[in-house]
Design a protein around this motif. Structure first.
Motif, PDB file in Angstrom:
ATOM      1  N   ARG A   1     -33.453   6.661   1.336  1.00  0.00           N
ATOM      2  CA  ARG A   1     -32.848   5.835   0.291  1.00  0.00           C
ATOM      3  C   ARG A   1     -31.753   6.592  -0.439  1.00  0.00           C
ATOM      4  N   VAL A   2     -31.992   7.858  -0.729  1.00  0.00           N
ATOM      5  CA  VAL A   2     -30.982   8.673  -1.410  1.00  0.00           C
ATOM      6  C   VAL A   2     -29.749   8.825  -0.529  1.00  0.00           C
ATOM      7  N   LEU A   3     -29.952   9.094   0.758  1.00  0.00           N
ATOM      8  CA  LEU A   3     -28.821   9.242   1.669  1.00  0.00           C
ATOM      9  C   LEU A   3     -28.017   7.949   1.773  1.00  0.00           C
ATOM     10  N   ILE A   4     -28.695   6.809   1.797  1.00  0.00           N
ATOM     11  CA  ILE A   4     -27.998   5.520   1.854  1.00  0.00           C
ATOM     12  C   ILE A   4     -27.199   5.297   0.577  1.00  0.00           C
ATOM     13  N   ALA A   5     -27.802   5.598  -0.572  1.00  0.00           N
ATOM     14  CA  ALA A   5     -27.102   5.420  -1.853  1.00  0.00           C
ATOM     15  C   ALA A   5     -25.886   6.340  -1.934  1.00  0.00           C
ATOM     16  N   GLU A   6     -26.025   7.573  -1.465  1.00  0.00           N
ATOM     17  CA  GLU A   6     -24.893   8.497  -1.483  1.00  0.00           C
ATOM     18  C   GLU A   6     -23.781   8.020  -0.563  1.00  0.00           C
ATOM     19  N   ALA A   7     -24.143   7.528   0.622  1.00  0.00           N
ATOM     20  CA  ALA A   7     -23.132   7.006   1.551  1.00  0.00           C
ATOM     21  C   ALA A   7     -22.434   5.789   0.952  1.00  0.00           C
ATOM     22  N   ASP A   8     -23.193   4.940   0.257  1.00  0.00           N
ATOM     23  CA  ASP A   8     -22.614   3.767  -0.386  1.00  0.00           C
ATOM     24  C   ASP A   8     -21.622   4.170  -1.473  1.00  0.00           C
ATOM     25  N   GLU A   9     -21.986   5.150  -2.285  1.00  0.00           N
ATOM     26  CA  GLU A   9     -21.088   5.642  -3.340  1.00  0.00           C
ATOM     27  C   GLU A   9     -19.810   6.215  -2.742  1.00  0.00           C
TER      28      GLU A   9
END
Length: 138
Positions: free
Chosen positions: A98-106
């Motif tokens: 989830r953190v990796l997805i949020a970082e990629a989204d940002e």
């Protein structure tokens, strides 16, 4: 003759970490119970033996047979074990994904704002227009 199921530490249920700490676990009815990490092998062994005693294991299934003679002594030697299930082991991986997805989204949004500044300006104008419609001047 030593018991067959000894780990690389030389003690049953005690595993040596690369950081020279000792991780202890015991299995009961196919479930792995984590007893924690200890600074010394002796503390780790005592924790394993206390848990084994609580699980009514035979003395032959312990590292030392004289550490705990009563339930109170076993409780003092080691806290109750923490249940480790497949779900417990998978949760940190889920959180990290989830953190990796949020970082990629940002990162993708930052690149979009940099490449298409007009879209950002149009979005701000649209938002302001919606705000004016929702909150007409009094």
């Amino acid at each position: 003759m030593p018991p067959r199921h000894r780990s690389s530490s030389g003690y049953r249920g005690v595993h040596v970490h690369p950081s020279d700490t000792f991780y202890v676990e015991i299995r009961s009815d196919g479930v792995r119970l984590s007893l924690g990490t200890f600074e010394t092998a002796h503390k780790a062994v005592r924790a394993y033996d206390a848990a084994a005693w609580r699980l009514s294991r035979q003395c032959s299934q312990m590292n030392f047979d004289d550490d705990a003679q009563t339930c109170e002594q076993a409780q003092e030697l080691a806290p109750p074990p923490q249940l480790v299930t497949d779900g417990n082991r998978q949760e940190p991986h889920r959180q990290q994904r989830r953190v990796l997805i949020a970082e990629a989204d940002e990162q993708a949004m930052a690149e979009w704002r940099q490449r298409y500044p007009q879209d950002v300006a149009d979005e701000k104008g649209f938002t302001c227009q919606l705000d004016r419609q929702a909150w007409p001047a009094i």
